[in-house]
Scaffold this motif. Structure first.
Motif, short mmCIF file in Angstrom:
data_model
loop_
_atom_site.label_atom_id
_atom_site.label_comp_id
_atom_site.label_asym_id
_atom_site.label_seq_id
_atom_site.Cartn_x
_atom_site.Cartn_y
_atom_site.Cartn_z
N ASN A 105 39.23 25.92 35.12
CA ASN A 105 40.42 25.61 35.96
C ASN A 105 41.23 26.76 36.47
OD1 ASN A 105 39.89 22.90 36.57
ND2 ASN A 105 40.93 22.40 34.72
N LYS A 106 41.33 27.56 35.29
CA LYS A 106 42.25 28.72 35.36
C LYS A 106 41.85 29.83 36.53
CE LYS A 106 45.11 31.96 32.68
NZ LYS A 106 45.56 32.30 31.37
N VAL A 107 40.29 29.92 36.22
CA VAL A 107 39.78 30.83 37.12
C VAL A 107 39.74 30.51 38.69
CG1 VAL A 107 37.32 31.90 37.37
CG2 VAL A 107 38.31 31.50 35.09
N CYS A 108 39.45 29.17 38.72
CA CYS A 108 39.50 28.74 40.13
C CYS A 108 40.94 28.98 40.68
CB CYS A 108 39.13 27.08 40.20
SG CYS A 108 37.34 26.93 39.77
N PHE A 109 41.99 28.63 40.05
CA PHE A 109 43.42 28.94 40.61
C PHE A 109 43.58 30.31 41.01
CE2 PHE A 109 47.76 30.01 39.53
CZ PHE A 109 48.21 28.87 40.23
N TYR A 110 43.28 31.23 40.11
CA TYR A 110 43.38 32.50 40.64
C TYR A 110 42.35 33.06 41.79
CZ TYR A 110 46.25 33.27 36.27
OH TYR A 110 47.40 33.16 35.53
N ALA A 111 41.27 32.47 41.77
CA ALA A 111 40.31 32.89 42.82
C ALA A 111 40.63 32.47 44.10
CB ALA A 111 39.04 32.55 42.13
N SER A 112 41.50 31.24 44.21
CA SER A 112 41.94 30.45 45.53
C SER A 112 43.16 31.30 46.06
CB SER A 112 42.45 29.03 45.22
OG SER A 112 43.33 28.97 44.30
N LYS A 113 43.69 32.20 45.48
CA LYS A 113 44.91 33.03 45.86
C LYS A 113 44.59 33.80 47.14
CE LYS A 113 48.05 31.02 43.33
NZ LYS A 113 48.88 30.10 43.80
N ASN A 114 43.32 34.25 47.17
CA ASN A 114 42.76 35.35 48.31
C ASN A 114 41.57 34.87 48.72
OD1 ASN A 114 41.19 36.95 46.49
ND2 ASN A 114 42.96 37.09 45.40
N ALA A 115 40.99 35.35 50.07
CA ALA A 115 39.73 35.16 50.59
C ALA A 115 38.85 35.76 49.63
CB ALA A 115 39.95 35.66 51.78
N ASP A 116 39.01 37.12 49.17
CA ASP A 116 37.86 37.75 48.57
C ASP A 116 37.69 37.25 47.09
OD1 ASP A 116 38.20 39.67 50.53
OD2 ASP A 116 39.23 41.33 49.43
N GLY A 117 38.68 36.77 46.22
CA GLY A 117 38.40 36.15 45.22
C GLY A 117 37.30 34.93 45.42
N TYR A 118 37.80 34.02 46.41
CA TYR A 118 37.28 32.80 46.87
C TYR A 118 35.77 32.96 47.07
CZ TYR A 118 36.05 28.81 49.45
OH TYR A 118 35.39 27.53 50.00
N ALA A 119 35.47 33.98 47.91
CA ALA A 119 34.29 34.30 48.41
C ALA A 119 33.29 34.81 47.07
CB ALA A 119 34.00 35.34 49.43
N MET A 120 33.81 35.69 46.18
CA MET A 120 33.21 36.03 45.09
C MET A 120 32.91 35.02 44.06
SD MET A 120 34.29 39.04 42.42
CE MET A 120 35.46 37.98 41.75
N LEU A 121 33.84 34.24 44.00
CA LEU A 121 33.65 32.90 43.05
C LEU A 121 32.55 32.01 43.59
CD1 LEU A 121 34.55 32.03 40.18
CD2 LEU A 121 36.43 30.66 41.35
N MET A 122 32.80 31.88 44.97
CA MET A 122 31.80 30.89 45.57
C MET A 122 30.24 31.35 45.37
SD MET A 122 32.96 28.08 46.62
CE MET A 122 31.77 27.55 47.72
N ASN A 123 30.25 32.73 45.38
CA ASN A 123 28.76 33.29 45.46
C ASN A 123 28.14 33.09 43.84
OD1 ASN A 123 28.67 34.02 47.97
ND2 ASN A 123 29.48 35.97 47.65
N GLU A 124 29.21 33.25 42.89
CA GLU A 124 28.75 33.40 41.50
C GLU A 124 28.46 32.01 41.18
OE1 GLU A 124 28.22 35.68 39.20
OE2 GLU A 124 28.77 37.06 40.65
N PHE A 125 29.21 30.99 41.57
CA PHE A 125 28.96 29.59 41.41
C PHE A 125 27.59 29.12 41.84
CE2 PHE A 125 33.69 27.81 40.71
CZ PHE A 125 33.64 28.29 39.68
N SER A 126 27.26 29.41 42.99
CA SER A 126 26.03 29.23 43.68
C SER A 126 24.81 29.72 42.73
CB SER A 126 25.87 29.76 45.10
OG SER A 126 26.78 29.07 45.99
N ARG A 127 25.21 31.07 42.46
CA ARG A 127 23.90 31.63 41.64
C ARG A 127 23.86 30.82 40.32
NH1 ARG A 127 23.80 35.96 37.82
NH2 ARG A 127 26.36 36.14 37.95
N TRP A 128 25.04 30.71 39.32
CA TRP A 128 24.83 30.10 38.18
C TRP A 128 24.26 28.71 38.45
CZ3 TRP A 128 24.56 32.16 33.81
CH2 TRP A 128 25.10 33.48 33.74
#
Length: 259
Positions: free
Chosen positions: A193-216
């Motif tokens: 939850n904490k990782v998703c909260f910080y990643a949603s603050k900017n577009a770069d973090g959101y895109a990076m986390l979405m790619n990591e989630f897809s890979r995992w």
């Protein structure tokens, strides 16, 4: 829990109305828990008492509802006074009384050193798990800047859910696979939850986390399929996990369909 569910289950509730009412009660509890968790993580209460260090530490450790009770105890210690201090039992003994009520006395024993602890005669911490105002008064007299760890019950802290999940997973031998999976899911959800909260603050973090989630997601799905294939190849029924049995396929019954 029983009292909460009884408010939804009235006297003449029918069987087909019972299950939806229980679902409503559980949904209400989950929403309340999520709201309390959000307030505990992303809000900071305003400090009101003179014991700023102790109050600030309590706001960081305890949940929001528990912190309100602890702050009330900190405020109540301003009405206390001590008549005398005796040195027995390996530490100072404070005899406290309330302002205007000298006939009411409480005895607190302070034990210093590495295993620092304070014992009070009112036994509020032993019964409720919250330090009483007498304990905070002794902390003020001893110039303590932090609440001793022996006076912090993990059940009322913000990290209680994560710590309990880790301890439960570590035991894991005497529990079933379904229970362990549910605990793992809750622990991973709380940590992500904490990782998703910080990643949603900017577009770069959101895109990076979405790619990591897809890979995992692909990696975890492959591990799951590999585990099922290994389980199906086992010969004995004792080694086969119980979650291999799936729900039966739903087929239409014979005869005229009901309107």
């Amino acid at each position: 829990m029983n009292k909460y569910v009884k408010d939804y289950l009235r006297k003449w509730v029918k069987l087909f109305e019972c299950i939806p009412e229980i679902d409503r009660a559980m949904l209400r509890l989950r929403n309340t828990t999520a709201k309390d968790g959000f307030n505990a993580k992303y809000s900071t209460p305003v400090l009101k008492t003179a014991l700023t260090k102790l109050e600030q530490q309590a706001s960081l450790i305890y949940t929001h509802r528990c912190f309100v009770l602890v702050r009330h105890e900190i405020e109540s210690c301003s009405t206390l006074t001590h008549d005398n201090v005796m040195h027995n039992f390996g530490g100072p003994v404070y005899v406290l009384s309330k302002y205007g009520e000298p006939h009411n006395n409480w005895t607190c024993v302070y034990h210093g050193g590495e295993n620092m602890r304070i014992e009070c005669g009112c036994r509020k911490y032993e019964s409720e798990g919250i330090p009483c105002c007498h304990l905070f008064y002794v902390m003020k007299c001893e110039h303590l800047m932090e609440i001793p760890p022996a006076l912090i019950m993990k059940r009322w802290t913000k990290s209680a859910q994560t710590d309990t999940c880790r301890e439960f997973i570590g035991k894991g031998e005497d529990t079933t696979n379904e229970v362990v999976e549910m605990v793992r899911y809750g622990s991973l959800s709380a940590m992500s939850n904490k990782v998703c909260f910080y990643a949603s603050k900017n577009a770069d973090g959101y895109a990076m986390l979405m790619n990591e989630f897809s890979r995992w997601e692909g990696i975890c799905e492959g591990l799951r399929q590999k585990e099922e294939e290994t389980s199906l190849k086992l010969g004995s029924a004792e080694q086969c996990p119980p979650n291999i049995v799936k729900d039966p396929n739903i087929i239409k019954t014979k005869g005229t369909q009901a309107r």
